[in-house]
Design a protein around this motif. Structure first.
Motif, PDB file in Angstrom:
ATOM      1  N   ARG A 362     -14.826  23.334 -26.986  1.00 38.03           N
ATOM      2  CA  ARG A 362     -13.294  23.639 -26.806  1.00 38.03           C
ATOM      3  C   ARG A 362     -13.089  22.846 -25.519  1.00 38.03           C
ATOM      4  O   ARG A 362     -13.789  22.875 -24.227  1.00 38.03           O
ATOM      5  CB  ARG A 362     -13.160  25.169 -26.537  1.00 38.03           C
ATOM      6  CG  ARG A 362     -11.677  25.376 -26.213  1.00 38.03           C
ATOM      7  CD  ARG A 362     -11.736  27.108 -26.141  1.00 38.03           C
ATOM      8  NE  ARG A 362     -10.334  27.624 -26.116  1.00 38.03           N
ATOM      9  CZ  ARG A 362      -9.649  27.737 -24.772  1.00 38.03           C
ATOM     10  NH1 ARG A 362     -10.326  27.546 -23.878  1.00 38.03           N
ATOM     11  NH2 ARG A 362      -8.340  28.098 -24.981  1.00 38.03           N
ATOM     12  N   PHE A 363     -12.141  21.716 -25.516  1.00 37.03           N
ATOM     13  CA  PHE A 363     -11.757  21.190 -24.665  1.00 37.03           C
ATOM     14  C   PHE A 363     -10.336  21.560 -23.925  1.00 37.03           C
ATOM     15  O   PHE A 363      -9.600  21.811 -24.765  1.00 37.03           O
ATOM     16  CB  PHE A 363     -11.643  19.626 -25.011  1.00 37.03           C
ATOM     17  CG  PHE A 363     -12.738  18.927 -25.476  1.00 37.03           C
ATOM     18  CD1 PHE A 363     -13.696  18.203 -24.811  1.00 37.03           C
ATOM     19  CD2 PHE A 363     -12.964  18.937 -27.006  1.00 37.03           C
ATOM     20  CE1 PHE A 363     -14.824  17.958 -25.459  1.00 37.03           C
ATOM     21  CE2 PHE A 363     -14.200  18.356 -27.586  1.00 37.03           C
ATOM     22  CZ  PHE A 363     -14.883  18.033 -26.766  1.00 37.03           C
ATOM     23  N   SER A 364     -10.337  21.682 -22.553  1.00 40.28           N
ATOM     24  CA  SER A 364      -8.872  22.187 -22.341  1.00 40.28           C
ATOM     25  C   SER A 364      -8.463  21.602 -20.827  1.00 40.28           C
ATOM     26  O   SER A 364      -9.387  21.041 -20.229  1.00 40.28           O
ATOM     27  CB  SER A 364      -8.898  23.863 -22.215  1.00 40.28           C
ATOM     28  OG  SER A 364      -9.861  24.216 -21.090  1.00 40.28           O
ATOM     29  N   TYR A 365      -7.279  21.573 -20.639  1.00 38.89           N
ATOM     30  CA  TYR A 365      -6.723  21.404 -19.330  1.00 38.89           C
ATOM     31  C   TYR A 365      -5.676  22.449 -18.972  1.00 38.89           C
ATOM     32  O   TYR A 365      -4.945  23.068 -19.731  1.00 38.89           O
ATOM     33  CB  TYR A 365      -5.843  19.952 -19.503  1.00 38.89           C
ATOM     34  CG  TYR A 365      -5.124  19.907 -18.158  1.00 38.89           C
ATOM     35  CD1 TYR A 365      -5.369  19.477 -17.040  1.00 38.89           C
ATOM     36  CD2 TYR A 365      -3.490  20.174 -18.438  1.00 38.89           C
ATOM     37  CE1 TYR A 365      -4.695  19.435 -15.880  1.00 38.89           C
ATOM     38  CE2 TYR A 365      -2.654  19.842 -17.369  1.00 38.89           C
ATOM     39  CZ  TYR A 365      -3.049  19.659 -16.050  1.00 38.89           C
ATOM     40  OH  TYR A 365      -2.250  19.460 -14.873  1.00 38.89           O
ATOM     41  N   LEU A 382     -14.763  21.726 -20.319  1.00 41.58           N
ATOM     42  CA  LEU A 382     -15.359  21.868 -21.889  1.00 41.58           C
ATOM     43  C   LEU A 382     -16.298  22.962 -21.751  1.00 41.58           C
ATOM     44  O   LEU A 382     -17.265  23.318 -20.870  1.00 41.58           O
ATOM     45  CB  LEU A 382     -16.443  20.249 -21.975  1.00 41.58           C
ATOM     46  CG  LEU A 382     -17.393  20.640 -23.185  1.00 41.58           C
ATOM     47  CD1 LEU A 382     -16.483  20.476 -24.592  1.00 41.58           C
ATOM     48  CD2 LEU A 382     -18.325  19.466 -23.081  1.00 41.58           C
ATOM     49  N   GLU A 383     -16.147  23.732 -23.022  1.00 44.07           N
ATOM     50  CA  GLU A 383     -16.666  25.008 -23.061  1.00 44.07           C
ATOM     51  C   GLU A 383     -17.588  24.703 -24.486  1.00 44.07           C
ATOM     52  O   GLU A 383     -16.947  24.120 -25.467  1.00 44.07           O
ATOM     53  CB  GLU A 383     -15.977  26.411 -23.340  1.00 44.07           C
ATOM     54  CG  GLU A 383     -15.048  26.379 -22.036  1.00 44.07           C
ATOM     55  CD  GLU A 383     -13.652  27.497 -22.401  1.00 44.07           C
ATOM     56  OE1 GLU A 383     -14.058  28.779 -22.481  1.00 44.07           O
ATOM     57  OE2 GLU A 383     -12.859  27.091 -22.456  1.00 44.07           O
ATOM     58  N   ALA A 398     -18.294  23.467 -18.231  1.00 43.31           N
ATOM     59  CA  ALA A 398     -18.308  22.395 -17.182  1.00 43.31           C
ATOM     60  C   ALA A 398     -16.961  21.900 -16.917  1.00 43.31           C
ATOM     61  O   ALA A 398     -16.347  21.514 -18.002  1.00 43.31           O
ATOM     62  CB  ALA A 398     -19.313  21.635 -17.408  1.00 43.31           C
ATOM     63  N   GLY A 399     -16.664  21.492 -15.774  1.00 41.28           N
ATOM     64  CA  GLY A 399     -15.386  21.004 -15.633  1.00 41.28           C
ATOM     65  C   GLY A 399     -15.298  20.544 -14.258  1.00 41.28           C
ATOM     66  O   GLY A 399     -16.038  20.544 -13.173  1.00 41.28           O
TER      67      GLY A 399
END
Length: 571
Positions: A362-365, A382-383, A398-399
């Motif tokens: 799972r990518f997020s901002y 990123l999860e 991690a991010g």
């Protein structure tokens, strides 16, 4: 404090803080009970099966007389679940309609309206003119309940019902060696304290299934020759109002909502208490005339209104989901809606929903602002979630987070990992660690924290269990600084032994070290405890314990040996 979690689904769960209402200042333990003495068969009432004696065997830890599950204002949990077993016995209910059923046309709308203010019930309103919209009202006054079986009440007088919930007694001795801040309860000497208590409950039936309920604990303090009384219902009423619109626009699923939540320290029955205490060292039996905590008092309240919009759609052959969400939250304190603060939040994400990738990414901002966009806290992450082996579950994130705008620069890597591993059929351990930003549910307070927790559970034999645990947290300062704790470390060992079916022996060693905002408030603490819990009869349990505590701080350090004994009989 909570870590902001970005969910791909459109459902947004409403959380209402339901704070405890019934505070019992006695050392009471719950374990198991034995069978009741059988009554002659002719004690059976007409139209009732099984007999009264058999019915007591049906009631377990989840049903103390007419009450439901849990030690709360709405129920009183008994200690004897494993012993209360029966099968093939069912109560016979009279099919004749009662007064409320014969007048259901009058009571049905009243029952529906008041049900909003009982636990676990909510009122949802939908309209045919606006098919995809709904309005939800939920709350609790602390005085209304549906969890009651009138057939099991001790005393019935028309719409009034009364129950004796428990009777108990206990005593402690402490050789407290230290000093405490002087207050209006200036009784800090070592010595004995004791009590004899009675728990009662009264209810008034107002519809076929809703009752006004009040639980009271009456405590006699023999060394002071005083009686203390405290009511356990009527405090901390929460509130939820939520308007939601959902729509399907092509492949996009969209939702708009406006949600208002509140939690208060309001207590309807606080003035009915009769305070009295018997104090020895740091402990006392009885009740004081204040109901407060570090978070709220009876004059305080927390309110938050959140307006939000979410949208998501499947992409790449329905293997992934693209989503975005935006929220604006406004916070207030007190019933006058003072101390206004705000939080703005936005997120966009892409999440895998297929079955080909073993660890679903799972990518997020997201960004967050507590000052009306004068400054922004950005975070990319990123999860990964999945199963490493058959017995090892894994979650990781991690991010990188960075600040822009007027606020001081706070750039850092953010990460977290959660591993749960079943080593054998008798051994399980778990590791949780991370570094990130956390927010407070009822204020705009946001802070950074590092944390690590580890625990291992071992079943040595069928009657002997052990647990070792340790944790550390480091918190940075925040704007509102509601939680001034900076660093905290704790760890310990717990051993539980059950030599007999209704005997429980526990040993605990615990160390805690806390670094506060100032050196004068830093503290460390050692705690050693040994206790015996024993079932003595049907619904009668006893507890005997010894505890040694050593507390070190610049102001008011102390050492203490504490011995206590207590009994409680549930009905």
């Amino acid at each position: 404090m909570h870590q902001k979690s970005l969910q791909p689904s459109l459902g947004l769960r409403a959380r209402i803080a339901v704070l405890p209402c019934l505070v019992i200042a006695s050392f009471i333990s719950c374990l198991n009970a034995q069978n009741a003495e059988e009554l002659p068969g002719d004690t059976q009432n007409p139209g009732y099966f099984p007999t009264i004696a058999e019915d007591t065997l049906l009631r377990g830890a989840a049903d103390s007389r007419s009450l439901g599950r849990g030690l709360s204002p709405y129920s009183v949990d008994g200690p004897d679940g494993p012993a209360q077993t029966a099968s093939g016995l069912f109560r016979y209910y009279d099919n004749e309609p009662d007064f409320y059923q014969r007048n259901q046309d009058f009571f049905r709308p009243l029952n529906r309206g008041l049900g909003v203010f009982t636990p676990h019930d909510a009122l949802a309103v939908e309209s045919s003119r606006l098919q995809n919209a709904s309005f939800t009202v939920d709350g609790s006054l602390g005085l209304l309940t549906r969890t009651f079986e009138p057939e099991l009440a001790h005393v019935k007088a028309g719409p009034l019902y009364f129950d004796v919930l428990w009777v108990g007694a206990g005593a402690i001795y402490t050789d407290y060696n230290g000093s405490l801040p002087q207050d209006r309860h200036d009784q800090h000497d070592d010595g004995f304290a004791a009590y004899v208590e009675l728990g009662v409950r009264g209810l008034l039936r107002i519809t076929d299934s809703i009752y006004i309920s009040a639980v009271a604990n009456v405590m006699y303090l023999p060394f002071e020759n005083e009686v203390a009384l405290r009511f356990g219902n009527g405090d901390d009423p929460p509130l939820l109002l939520r308007f939601t619109i959902t729509e399907q626009l092509g492949e996009w699923e969209v939702m708009f909502f406006d949600e208002f939540r509140g939690v208060t320290g309001l207590d309807f029955l606080v003035n009915a208490d009769s305070p009295a205490i018997d104090r020895a060292g740091r402990y006392y039996y009885g009740f004081i005339n204040e109901r407060s905590s570090d978070f709220y008092t009876s004059n305080d309240a927390y309110f938050v209104n959140t307006v939000g919009f979410y949208a998501s759609r499947p992409t790449f052959d329905n293997q992934w989901r693209l989503g975005l969400g935006i929220e604006r939250s406004d916070f207030w304190r007190t019933f006058s809606f003072e101390n206004h603060s705000k939080r703005d939040w936005f997120a966009i994400w892409m999440q895998y929903e297929g079955s080909s990738i073993p660890f679903a990414p799972r990518f997020s901002y997201q960004y967050m602002s507590n000052d009306g966009y004068d400054s922004l806290l950005h975070q990319f992450q990123l999860e990964l979630t999945g199963r490493l082996t058959e017995n090892l579950n894994w979650y990781s994130m991690a991010g990188y987070a960075f600040q822009t705008g007027d606020a001081d620069e706070r750039n850092r890597f953010v990460w977290s990992v959660d591993l749960e591993h079943t080593l054998t059929t008798t051994t399980q351990h778990r590791l949780t660690a991370g570094q990130g930003y956390f927010y407070h549910e009822f204020s705009s307070d946001t802070r950074a924290a590092d944390y690590i927790r580890y625990a291992i559970d071992q079943r040595i034999t069928s009657r002997l269990d052990a647990r070792i645990f340790a944790q550390y947290t480091h918190n940075e300062s925040s704007a509102e600084d509601l939680f001034p704790m900076r660093d905290r470390f704790g760890g310990g060992f717990r051993l539980t032994y059950r030599p007999l079916d209704f005997t429980d022996i526990r040993a605990l060693v615990y160390y805690d070290q806390a670094d506060q905002s100032t050196v004068e408030e830093d503290s460390s603490r050692w705690l050693y405890r040994l206790e015996l819990n024993q079932q003595l009869g049907f619904r009668l349990t006893g507890k005997l314990f010894y505890q040694y505590e050593e507390f070190n701080r610049a102001e008011n350090p102390y050492t203490e040996h504490l011995v206590g004994v207590s009994l409680r009989r549930y009905f």
